[in-house]
Design a protein around this motif. Sequence first.
Motif, mmCIF file in Angstrom:
data_model
loop_
_atom_site.group_PDB
_atom_site.id
_atom_site.type_symbol
_atom_site.label_atom_id
_atom_site.label_comp_id
_atom_site.label_asym_id
_atom_site.label_seq_id
_atom_site.Cartn_x
_atom_site.Cartn_y
_atom_site.Cartn_z
ATOM 1 N N LEU A 22 -7.719 62.824 14.184
ATOM 2 C CA LEU A 22 -6.912 61.608 14.143
ATOM 3 C C LEU A 22 -6.813 61.020 12.745
ATOM 4 C CD1 LEU A 22 -5.364 59.567 15.840
ATOM 5 C CD2 LEU A 22 -7.494 58.333 16.187
ATOM 6 N N LEU A 23 -7.873 61.107 11.962
ATOM 7 C CA LEU A 23 -7.859 60.545 10.618
ATOM 8 C C LEU A 23 -6.815 61.224 9.731
ATOM 9 C CD1 LEU A 23 -9.044 58.580 8.587
ATOM 10 C CD2 LEU A 23 -10.736 60.336 8.000
ATOM 11 N N ILE A 27 -3.435 59.657 7.938
ATOM 12 C CA ILE A 27 -3.178 59.781 6.506
ATOM 13 C C ILE A 27 -1.787 60.361 6.266
ATOM 14 C CG2 ILE A 27 -3.868 61.026 4.413
ATOM 15 C CD1 ILE A 27 -6.772 60.669 5.376
ATOM 16 N N TRP A 28 -1.413 61.393 7.001
ATOM 17 C CA TRP A 28 -0.081 61.984 6.857
ATOM 18 C C TRP A 28 0.999 60.989 7.281
ATOM 19 C CZ3 TRP A 28 1.268 65.756 3.919
ATOM 20 C CH2 TRP A 28 0.353 66.749 3.611
#
Length: 88
Positions: A22-23, A27-28
């Motif tokens: 998920l992180l 970020i994307w």
Amino acid sequence: MWGCDYGPMAGGWWGGFFPGNLLSLLIWGLALFLIVYVVIRIFRSQTQASQGPFRDRSDSEAILKARFAKGEISREEFVKMRQILSQP
């Protein structure tokens, strides 16, 4: 099946581009949002710059009309200033 690295945690389903957590997805998403935001700001500033002189001229004429209506300038001054503003 056993011993292969294709799964959601190894990034095999998406070819390793999105590692699957998920992180990195956040970020994307943030990077994509920033790119779109910058592009929109650039195009918006270019379109506002192209409308600038016309808007300035109409604002100046509005101020001139208001000064004439208040009696701050005479009719001759109004006509003279309006001719100056209408020149390219």
